[in-house]
Design a protein around this motif. Structure first.
Motif, PDB file in Angstrom:
ATOM      1  N   LEU A 141     -40.536  -8.224  24.010  1.00 42.89           N
ATOM      2  CA  LEU A 141     -39.309  -7.724  23.387  1.00 42.89           C
ATOM      3  C   LEU A 141     -39.142  -8.304  21.988  1.00 42.89           C
ATOM      4  N   ARG A 142     -39.482  -9.568  21.824  1.00 40.07           N
ATOM      5  CA  ARG A 142     -39.437 -10.154  20.486  1.00 40.07           C
ATOM      6  C   ARG A 142     -40.357  -9.385  19.544  1.00 40.07           C
ATOM      7  N   ALA A 143     -41.508  -8.979  20.054  1.00 42.28           N
ATOM      8  CA  ALA A 143     -42.450  -8.227  19.218  1.00 42.28           C
ATOM      9  C   ALA A 143     -41.863  -6.881  18.812  1.00 42.28           C
ATOM     10  N   VAL A 144     -41.170  -6.216  19.733  1.00 41.65           N
ATOM     11  CA  VAL A 144     -40.530  -4.933  19.411  1.00 41.65           C
ATOM     12  C   VAL A 144     -39.506  -5.126  18.302  1.00 41.65           C
ATOM     13  N   ILE A 145     -38.693  -6.167  18.407  1.00 35.71           N
ATOM     14  CA  ILE A 145     -37.671  -6.434  17.398  1.00 35.71           C
ATOM     15  C   ILE A 145     -38.312  -6.733  16.049  1.00 35.71           C
ATOM     16  N   GLU A 146     -39.348  -7.551  16.045  1.00 41.47           N
ATOM     17  CA  GLU A 146     -40.001  -7.913  14.792  1.00 41.47           C
ATOM     18  C   GLU A 146     -40.620  -6.702  14.099  1.00 41.47           C
ATOM     19  N   ARG A 147     -41.039  -5.710  14.877  1.00 39.78           N
ATOM     20  CA  ARG A 147     -41.649  -4.519  14.283  1.00 39.78           C
ATOM     21  C   ARG A 147     -40.620  -3.569  13.681  1.00 39.78           C
ATOM     22  N   ALA A 148     -39.358  -3.708  14.051  1.00 38.40           N
ATOM     23  CA  ALA A 148     -38.318  -2.799  13.567  1.00 38.40           C
ATOM     24  C   ALA A 148     -38.139  -2.935  12.058  1.00 38.40           C
ATOM     25  N   GLU A 149     -37.865  -1.818  11.409  1.00 45.08           N
ATOM     26  CA  GLU A 149     -37.687  -1.813   9.960  1.00 45.08           C
ATOM     27  C   GLU A 149     -36.384  -2.483   9.531  1.00 45.08           C
ATOM     28  N   LEU A 150     -35.378  -2.474  10.399  1.00 43.97           N
ATOM     29  CA  LEU A 150     -34.084  -3.053  10.045  1.00 43.97           C
ATOM     30  C   LEU A 150     -33.516  -3.746  11.277  1.00 43.97           C
ATOM     31  N   VAL A 151     -33.196  -5.038  11.130  1.00 44.55           N
ATOM     32  CA  VAL A 151     -32.634  -5.836  12.222  1.00 44.55           C
ATOM     33  C   VAL A 151     -31.359  -6.474  11.697  1.00 44.55           C
ATOM     34  N   VAL A 152     -30.220  -6.138  12.298  1.00 51.08           N
ATOM     35  CA  VAL A 152     -28.933  -6.606  11.790  1.00 51.08           C
ATOM     36  C   VAL A 152     -28.195  -7.394  12.873  1.00 51.08           C
ATOM     37  N   ALA A 153     -27.336  -8.303  12.449  1.00 54.71           N
ATOM     38  CA  ALA A 153     -26.664  -9.227  13.364  1.00 54.71           C
ATOM     39  C   ALA A 153     -25.434  -8.585  13.980  1.00 54.71           C
ATOM     40  N   ASP A 154     -25.573  -8.114  15.213  1.00 53.31           N
ATOM     41  CA  ASP A 154     -24.435  -7.573  15.960  1.00 53.31           C
ATOM     42  C   ASP A 154     -23.939  -8.650  16.924  1.00 53.31           C
ATOM     43  N   GLY A 155     -23.343  -9.670  16.378  1.00 52.19           N
ATOM     44  CA  GLY A 155     -22.858 -10.769  17.200  1.00 52.19           C
ATOM     45  C   GLY A 155     -22.360 -11.878  16.304  1.00 52.19           C
ATOM     46  N   ALA A 156     -21.085 -12.236  16.462  1.00 53.21           N
ATOM     47  CA  ALA A 156     -20.504 -13.270  15.611  1.00 53.21           C
ATOM     48  C   ALA A 156     -21.231 -14.606  15.707  1.00 53.21           C
ATOM     49  N   PRO A 157     -21.684 -15.052  16.898  1.00 50.21           N
ATOM     50  CA  PRO A 157     -22.389 -16.340  16.947  1.00 50.21           C
ATOM     51  C   PRO A 157     -23.635 -16.387  16.069  1.00 50.21           C
ATOM     52  N   LEU A 158     -24.290 -15.241  15.855  1.00 52.22           N
ATOM     53  CA  LEU A 158     -25.452 -15.221  14.967  1.00 52.22           C
ATOM     54  C   LEU A 158     -25.026 -15.510  13.527  1.00 52.22           C
ATOM     55  N   VAL A 159     -23.900 -14.918  13.125  1.00 46.76           N
ATOM     56  CA  VAL A 159     -23.394 -15.142  11.771  1.00 46.76           C
ATOM     57  C   VAL A 159     -22.939 -16.597  11.617  1.00 46.76           C
ATOM     58  N   TRP A 160     -22.260 -17.122  12.648  1.00 52.12           N
ATOM     59  CA  TRP A 160     -21.816 -18.518  12.583  1.00 52.12           C
ATOM     60  C   TRP A 160     -23.007 -19.468  12.492  1.00 52.12           C
ATOM     61  N   ALA A 161     -24.023 -19.226  13.319  1.00 48.43           N
ATOM     62  CA  ALA A 161     -25.185 -20.112  13.336  1.00 48.43           C
ATOM     63  C   ALA A 161     -25.915 -20.084  11.997  1.00 48.43           C
ATOM     64  N   ALA A 162     -26.062 -18.899  11.422  1.00 44.23           N
ATOM     65  CA  ALA A 162     -26.734 -18.795  10.127  1.00 44.23           C
ATOM     66  C   ALA A 162     -25.968 -19.558   9.053  1.00 44.23           C
ATOM     67  N   GLY A 163     -24.642 -19.472   9.095  1.00 43.03           N
ATOM     68  CA  GLY A 163     -23.835 -20.217   8.134  1.00 43.03           C
ATOM     69  C   GLY A 163     -23.957 -21.719   8.321  1.00 43.03           C
ATOM     70  N   LEU A 164     -23.959 -22.184   9.579  1.00 42.80           N
ATOM     71  CA  LEU A 164     -24.097 -23.608   9.852  1.00 42.80           C
ATOM     72  C   LEU A 164     -25.420 -24.149   9.316  1.00 42.80           C
ATOM     73  N   ALA A 165     -26.468 -23.334   9.435  1.00 41.24           N
ATOM     74  CA  ALA A 165     -27.799 -23.759   9.003  1.00 41.24           C
ATOM     75  C   ALA A 165     -28.020 -23.573   7.503  1.00 41.24           C
ATOM     76  N   LYS A 166     -26.996 -23.157   6.787  1.00 42.18           N
ATOM     77  CA  LYS A 166     -27.069 -22.928   5.337  1.00 42.18           C
ATOM     78  C   LYS A 166     -28.063 -21.825   4.964  1.00 42.18           C
ATOM     79  N   THR A 167     -28.220 -20.850   5.869  1.00 39.23           N
ATOM     80  CA  THR A 167     -28.994 -19.639   5.575  1.00 39.23           C
ATOM     81  C   THR A 167     -28.098 -18.450   5.937  1.00 39.23           C
ATOM     82  N   PRO A 168     -27.021 -18.260   5.203  1.00 40.11           N
ATOM     83  CA  PRO A 168     -25.949 -17.371   5.656  1.00 40.11           C
ATOM     84  C   PRO A 168     -26.339 -15.899   5.713  1.00 40.11           C
ATOM     85  N   LEU A 169     -25.751 -15.227   6.698  1.00 43.65           N
ATOM     86  CA  LEU A 169     -25.762 -13.771   6.767  1.00 43.65           C
ATOM     87  C   LEU A 169     -24.441 -13.280   6.183  1.00 43.65           C
ATOM     88  N   PRO A 170     -24.443 -12.157   5.433  1.00 44.11           N
ATOM     89  CA  PRO A 170     -23.215 -11.743   4.745  1.00 44.11           C
ATOM     90  C   PRO A 170     -22.088 -11.311   5.670  1.00 44.11           C
TER      91      PRO A 170
END
Length: 271
Positions: free
Chosen positions: A68-97
């Motif tokens: 399943l990870r391979a399927v996701i990686e092959r996708a042309e566009l992968v977007v964060a549909d989940g607030a915890p993903l946005v929070w985690a990216a911000g905490l790690a200083k690699t923010p998602l908009p």
């Protein structure tokens, strides 16, 4: 060990920015409007694509299943549909908009399709012969976006992808309709595997794995109030709406996955 930070993400459909690594997969750092823009740009060059919208539940499932990870990686566009993903990216200083929910993309892409004269098809939804949510979703979309060209609305029976006759019938319908956009609402991970197979039959189309969004459009299921969507508690509304199906999965898999993701982000920030 969880890794955060940029990863190469050269994809069709416009200038790419490095993907942000979260939970073992790459997420495109785009807004909802930028995601729509990428799809429209890709149409101009004749490129098709696959949009995946990971949330914590999808991350938890993909962690257990490398295919399943391979399927996701092959996708042309992968977007964060989940607030915890946005929070985690911000905490790690690699923010998602921002969070880019599939349940919002179905509306913004339909609006763009109506403006550009693109052909839309719907595949999936709950197979309820009385409520007919897939057909109702078409009516709602056409009412909301006059001029929208909906060329197909298919709700195949359970097990259709393993039945040669049902699968061949679906392929014939897709090829005859020649859609530019296809919303596939079969739930993760089934919808992603179906999309990968259908792309071979319609390589210039864009496919969005949209989960329960067809039912949401039709009003067959209720989406969480706006304040819950904004606060990152939409999952709680879903769990309370379908407790028999979701309580065990959310509490056993998704809450620990969210905590693990945030803890890893915090470690990365300190490092």
């Amino acid at each position: 060990m969880e890794r955060f930070g940029p990863a190469r993400a050269d994809r069709p459909g416009g200038a790419s920015r490095p993907r942000i690594r979260l939970g073992g997969i790459g997420i495109d750092p785009v807004t909802e409007s930028e995601a729509v823009g990428r799809v429209l740009e890709a149409f101009e060059s004749g490129d098709g694509g696959h949009i995946v919208t990971p949330n914590v539940d999808i991350l938890a499932t993909a962690r257990r299943r490398p295919e399943l990870r391979a399927v996701i990686e092959r996708a042309e566009l992968v977007v964060a549909d989940g607030a915890p993903l946005v929070w985690a990216a911000g905490l790690a200083k690699t923010p998602l908009p921002e969070r880019v929910a599939g349940s919002d993309l179905v509306w913004s892409l339909a609006e763009a399709a109506a403006e550009r004269g693109l052909r839309l098809a719907l595949l999936g939804g709950t197979p309820d012969s009385a409520a007919r949510p897939t057909e109702r979703a078409v009516e709602v979309l056409e009412e909301r976006h006059p001029g929208l060209k909906v060329v197909g609305a298919w709700c195949p029976p359970m097990g259709f992808s393993e039945d040669e006759a049902h699968w061949n019938a679906l392929v014939e319908r897709v090829q005859a309709a020649a859609p530019d956009l296809v919303y596939v609402g079969l739930g993760f991970p089934k919808q992603e595997f179906v999309i990968e197979r259908l792309r071979r039959e319609a390589p210039k189309a864009w496919f969005l794995g949209c989960g329960a969004s067809i039912d949401f459009i039709a009003g067959y299921r209720r989406r969480a109030p706006k304040w819950m969507q904004r606060s990152g508690t939409e999952w709680l509304f879903r769990m309370c709406s379908e407790p028999r199906r979701l309580v065990r999965r959310y509490l056993r898999d998704d809450v620990p996955e969210a905590l693990r993701l945030l803890a890893a982000a915090l470690r990365e920030r300190r490092r």
